[in-house]
Enzyme design. Structure first.
Site, short mmCIF file in Angstrom:
data_model
loop_
_atom_site.label_atom_id
_atom_site.label_comp_id
_atom_site.label_asym_id
_atom_site.label_seq_id
_atom_site.Cartn_x
_atom_site.Cartn_y
_atom_site.Cartn_z
N GLY A 14 -73.32 5.58 -23.00
CA GLY A 14 -72.96 5.87 -21.61
C GLY A 14 -73.95 5.38 -20.56
O GLY A 14 -73.97 5.90 -19.44
N SER A 15 -74.75 4.36 -20.89
CA SER A 15 -75.73 3.92 -19.89
C SER A 15 -75.04 3.25 -18.69
O SER A 15 -75.51 3.36 -17.56
CB SER A 15 -76.77 2.98 -20.51
OG SER A 15 -76.20 1.75 -20.85
N ASN A 16 -73.93 2.57 -18.93
CA ASN A 16 -73.20 1.99 -17.80
C ASN A 16 -72.59 3.08 -16.93
O ASN A 16 -72.61 3.00 -15.70
CB ASN A 16 -72.11 1.02 -18.29
CG ASN A 16 -72.67 -0.35 -18.59
OD1 ASN A 16 -73.04 -1.09 -17.68
ND2 ASN A 16 -72.75 -0.69 -19.87
N MET A 92 -64.56 1.90 -26.93
CA MET A 92 -64.42 0.97 -28.05
C MET A 92 -63.00 0.83 -28.61
O MET A 92 -62.83 0.40 -29.74
CB MET A 92 -65.40 1.37 -29.17
CG MET A 92 -66.85 1.37 -28.77
SD MET A 92 -67.37 -0.21 -28.02
CE MET A 92 -67.48 -1.21 -29.50
N ARG A 93 -62.00 1.21 -27.83
CA ARG A 93 -60.62 1.09 -28.34
C ARG A 93 -59.83 0.11 -27.50
O ARG A 93 -60.00 0.07 -26.27
CB ARG A 93 -59.87 2.42 -28.27
CG ARG A 93 -60.63 3.54 -28.78
CD ARG A 93 -59.85 4.38 -29.78
NE ARG A 93 -60.83 4.92 -30.68
CZ ARG A 93 -61.01 4.54 -31.91
NH1 ARG A 93 -60.22 3.63 -32.44
NH2 ARG A 93 -61.96 5.04 -32.65
N ASN A 109 -63.22 -3.48 -17.22
CA ASN A 109 -64.05 -3.40 -18.44
C ASN A 109 -65.31 -4.23 -18.26
O ASN A 109 -65.35 -5.18 -17.48
CB ASN A 109 -63.23 -3.96 -19.61
CG ASN A 109 -63.96 -3.86 -20.94
OD1 ASN A 109 -64.57 -2.82 -21.24
ND2 ASN A 109 -63.93 -4.92 -21.73
N HIS A 111 -68.01 -6.49 -20.63
CA HIS A 111 -68.16 -7.10 -21.95
C HIS A 111 -69.51 -7.80 -22.04
O HIS A 111 -69.86 -8.56 -21.11
CB HIS A 111 -67.02 -8.09 -22.20
CG HIS A 111 -67.09 -8.70 -23.55
ND1 HIS A 111 -66.77 -8.00 -24.71
CD2 HIS A 111 -67.49 -9.94 -23.96
CE1 HIS A 111 -66.96 -8.78 -25.75
NE2 HIS A 111 -67.40 -9.95 -25.34
C1 GRF Z 1 -72.24 -2.29 -23.43
O1 GRF Z 1 -73.00 -3.31 -24.01
C2 GRF Z 1 -70.93 -2.82 -22.96
O2 GRF Z 1 -70.99 -4.14 -22.53
C3 GRF Z 1 -70.07 -2.73 -24.19
O3 GRF Z 1 -70.47 -1.55 -24.82
C4 GRF Z 1 -71.81 -1.24 -24.45
C5 GRF Z 1 -71.78 0.14 -23.86
O4 GRF Z 1 -73.06 0.63 -23.57
N1 GRF Z 1 -68.66 -2.77 -23.83
P1 GRF Z 1 -73.23 2.01 -22.78
O5 GRF Z 1 -72.44 3.05 -23.56
O6 GRF Z 1 -72.69 1.80 -21.40
O7 GRF Z 1 -74.69 2.29 -22.79
#
Ligand code: GRF
Length: 202
Positions: A14-16, A92-93, A109, A111
């Site tokens: 969940g860092s994003n 991841m789905r 999304n 990537h």
């Molecule tokens: C990130 O590298 C994103 O690009 C990919 O999954 C990872 C998620 O990281 N889709 P986080 O859970 O946001 O830390």
């Protein structure tokens, strides 16, 4: 302009999500995170969501779960929440056609590669194995393909000779935390215009 109502989907760290949340809190993005949805009850990002008092909802994806029904139940849940934007932040789905059509051009999304190179899982590993000298990340609208939708923003990183999958992933992640909030901000200000495959900033 009214605040956009966002549903964030996560599966892990969940860092994003956290980066986006911080930009909303400091007023940089005019939006409200209405709910955080996870397919994984153990997702670390759920702890951050709870600490920050975001409503959370787990839709566990167990072995044998029907994907179409799974996303129907998520859609039912979202129906009366008036969601403007779904943010896939490490979810991841692969989404079902139904939800993609319901929220057409309203699902974003991130990537960890420069699309159209290295779609799907283990993008950083794919990049290293291929031997590219630059990689990066891509924010895009979601369509019915895997990582194929119109591109909003990309950022580039150098691939170093001594990179491992982890060091490359970390360097890419730093850029993700910049271009993902930037893209969401543009969406929330109605500044993204989709023309075929191209997304223009107006
Ligand atoms: C990130 O590298 C994103 O690009 C990919 O999954 C990872 C998620 O990281 N889709 P986080 O859970 O946001 O830390």
């Amino acid at each position: 302009m009214e605040k956009k109502r966002i549903a964030v989907f996560i599966s892990g760290r969940g860092s994003n999500f956290k980066a986006i949340s911080e930009h909303i809190k400091n007023g940089d993005i005019n939006a409200e995170i209405v709910v955080v949805i996870s397919d994984n009850p153990e997702a670390k990002g759920l702890a951050y969501a709870r600490e920050n008092r975001y409503p959370t909802q787990v839709f566990e994806f167990k072995k044998g779960t029907d994907r179409v029904k799974y996303f129907e139940s998520i859609m039912d849940f979202l129906e009366d929440r008036d969601i403007d934007l779904i943010v896939l932040a490490g979810f991841m789905r692969v989404l079902s056609e139904n939800i993609i059509n319901r929220y057409k051009h309203r699902i974003i999304n991130i990537h960890p590669a420069l699309l159209p190179s290295f779609p799907g899982t283990h993008a950083q590993r794919q990049a290293l194995e291929y031997g590219v000298k630059i990689s990066g990340c891509t924010v895009h609208f979601v369509d019915s393909g895997v990582d194929t939708g119109p591109i909003i923003k990309q950022a580039v990183v150098e691939v170093k000779d001594d990179d491992t999958e982890n060091t490359l992933a970390d360097r890419i992640l730093e850029k993700e935390h910049i271009i993902f909030p930037e893209s969401i901000k543009l969406f929330c200000e109605d500044k993204l215009k989709i023309e075929g495959r191209r997304v223009k900033i107006i």
